[in-house]
Structures are given as C-alpha cells and as structure tokens.
Design an enzyme around this catalytic site. Structure first.
Site, PDB file in Angstrom:
ATOM      1  N   LYS A  93      -6.075   5.350   8.402  1.00 40.16           N
ATOM      2  CA  LYS A  93      -4.739   5.618   8.346  1.00 40.16           C
ATOM      3  C   LYS A  93      -5.386   7.366   7.775  1.00 40.16           C
ATOM      4  CE  LYS A  93      -2.384   2.072   5.209  1.00 40.16           C
ATOM      5  NZ  LYS A  93      -2.577   1.700   3.987  1.00 40.16           N
ATOM      6  N   SER A 126       0.332  -1.345   0.099  1.00 34.78           N
ATOM      7  CA  SER A 126       0.135  -0.098  -0.099  1.00 34.78           C
ATOM      8  C   SER A 126       0.395   1.085  -0.044  1.00 34.78           C
ATOM      9  CB  SER A 126      -0.998  -0.240   0.858  1.00 34.78           C
ATOM     10  OG  SER A 126      -0.240   0.049   2.370  1.00 34.78           O
TER      11      SER A 126
END
Length: 339
Positions: free
Chosen positions: A279, A234
C-alpha cells in the site's frame, strides 16, 4: 522446411502459453494496487466539499498461474501466499468474497459511528446478531451451520455480538451442548451443537466457526457509501476521515492528498492490517503526500515500522504518520499547516 517447423513450433508455444495462463496454482499473488479518492464514493447529505483529498489504498490479489508466480518470485513488492493462508481449504471463492464484502460493510458502519460522534452528529449503531463467515470442516458446527447464517440467540438468550457468543461458549466445557437460534434464507431455524475442541486450543471448547457482528446504523444527516468493488475492513480509518471532513465546515485535509490504512473498531482504535508495504508503493505511485499507518502502540514489527521500511526502500518523499486512534489522526491534521 525450416520455415514450416518454425511456424509449427511458434504455434505450439503460443497454445502452451495460453493453456498455462489458465492453469492456476494453489497460491494467491498480491501486488500494489492504487490510491482511490474517497469523495466520489462517500456522500453525506448536505455535506461540505473540500480541496484536500482522503484516499484509500488497495492491494490487488489473484490466483497464481505459472507466469504470475514466477514474476512474484523476482519482484520486491509482490507476495505469494498459499491458498490456506487466504481462505480455509473448504471455503469457495464465492464464500471468501462474501466474507470480504461483509467485513467492508461492518467497517463502513463503524467508520460512520466514529466520524458522526466526533462531529457531534446523531448516530446509533445497533447490533442485530452474529454472522457466520466460515464453518470448519470436521468440527462441531459442520452440517448444522453454514456461511451467511445470522445467530440471534444462544441457549434462549439474545446474542447481539460475536464477543458475547464467544464468552458464552467459553463458559462451557468440551462435550456440553449449546442451542443456537439463527436466521437462514428469511427463516428462523435452530441447531443443538455439542461443543468440541477449539481448533487453536484443545483445552478450550469450540464450535468451529468464524464470526462477525451484524450491525445496522441510524444517522442524521443521511449518508451513502459506494464500495461495491472493495472488500475487507482495512479502509476503516480513511472512511472515517472522509466522512468527518464532509460533516465539518473546515477542510481538515488542508489541501493535501492524504492516504492511509487501518481497520477501526467502534471506539475509534486503529488496528493492524495486511499488505501495508504494498500500500505504501501504491500510495507513492499515486502521488500521495501523507500516509497514516497503524502504530499498534509502538510494538516491534508494527504496521508503522513496516511502512517506514518500505518508504525508505522506495525512497519516497511521502510523510508516514503513526496513529493508534482516529482522534490522533484528527489531532495531527489540526496541527498541520495548510498547503
């Protein structure tokens, strides 16, 4: 007497709490991690130093015990996953970690290719075969392949990518045989496998394995990236931005603290990832000013939309920027006023 009873009860309670802390449940719990500055992890030989910061964001994950499970139940940005949604039932923790680390290696190589090409530097991404990342129990490859095998030939033909292997399998029928040549423990081995039903589509042939292309990369100038404690794909977009920033003279971050997320393919397309709401929380807690989120061409429920929802919920001043490609991220930064 009451004092003795109290002390014994307290001691039993402490012992019980310690025991329960080490008894894991069949779940994982994820929660916001942090935003980590990439410059100390990425070093381009002769690269430029910059005031702006590119940062990757992390999600912390661990096996649930009764306490972490209960806490996640009442926490907005902690998520509970059954184990089989994180790894297959027959996959060990070590095998899962192995898969995540190799996904990170592939992500770094792709990031280098995209950034070097954009900066006009010499780079060559070379495919070496296809890694086996899981072998499904009860399916065709069980007992013949194992995690870590690197498949190099199918029916005598070189197979350099996962896509090529999948195409070869799809060209056959259930019940057909397929010969695989692969490297295992520095030895070349072979296996003849009878194709069975694909686990997700009984009308298609399948081997019962998950795959990833094994890349090696050559570039000039040289580069080192230290990601020994980071797994998964990611961070691809953010690695590309940091590498590019060291390759070009201008500080493309323009003094800002910029984080983001998104896997990225070798053509520079930014792809969906998991845990983006967590996040966003991690980035906000770290003082990030701008956050890049995969836009997925504006589809409903995209990472960008999830990020905007989380940003609104925590009332952050952080700017959330949708991107579909590495070039779009660069274009946004080029138009940005310096801080």
């Amino acid at each position: 007497m009451k004092s003795k009873w109290f002390k014994r009860s307290l001691m039993l309670g402490v012992i019980l709490a310690i025991v329960l802390n080490f008894v894991t449940l069949p779940y994982y719990v994820t929660r916001p991690g942090d935003a980590q500055v990439l410059a100390p992890l990425v070093e381009v030989e002769g690269g430029y130093e910059n005031k702006g910061k590119f940062m990757l964001t992390t999600v912390k994950m661990g096996k649930a015990n009764i306490f972490t499970y209960a806490l996640a139940k009442v926490s907005d940005y902690q998520t509970i996953f059954p184990i089989n949604q994180i790894r297959s039932e027959d996959e060990t923790d070590e095998e899962y970690s192995y898969r995540q680390l190799h996904m990170m290696e592939s992500s770094k190589e792709t990031a280098i290719k995209v950034a070097y090409e954009k900066a006009g530097k010499k780079v060559d991404l070379i495919t070496k075969g296809v890694y086996v990342f899981s072998v499904k129990e009860g399916l065709a490859a069980e007992g013949k392949l194992k995690i870590g095998d690197r498949i190099t030939k199918v029916d005598g033909e070189d197979t350099t990518t996962a896509e090529a292997l999948i195409d070869k399998v799809n060209s056959k029928k259930i019940g057909d045989k397929i010969e695989l040549i692969f490297d295992r423990d520095d030895r070349q081995e072979s296996a003849m496998i009878t194709l069975g039903e694909h686990p997700e589509d009984p009308n298609r042939p399948g081997i019962g394995i998950s795959l990833m292309t094994d890349y090696t990369i050559e570039m000039d100038p040289d580069i080192s990236i230290n990601t020994s404690q980071i797994g998964g794909p990611s961070a691809g977009l953010m690695f590309s931005l940091e590498i590019y920033n060291q390759l070009v003279k201008e500080d493309i971050a323009k003094g800002y603290e910029i984080a983001g997320t998104g896997a990225m393919n070798e053509n520079g397309k930014v792809q969906r990832i998991g845990g983006i709401a967590q996040k966003i929380v991690a980035a906000d807690n770290s003082g990030v000013e701008i956050f890049f989120a995969p836009n997925e061409n504006g589809r409903e429920g995209s990472n960008y939309q999830e990020a905007m929802k989380a940003a609104k919920d925590i009332n952050t001043d952080m700017k959330i920027v949708p991107v579909d490609t590495f070039d779009e991220a660069i274009a946004y930064l080029e138009a940005l006023d310096p801080k």
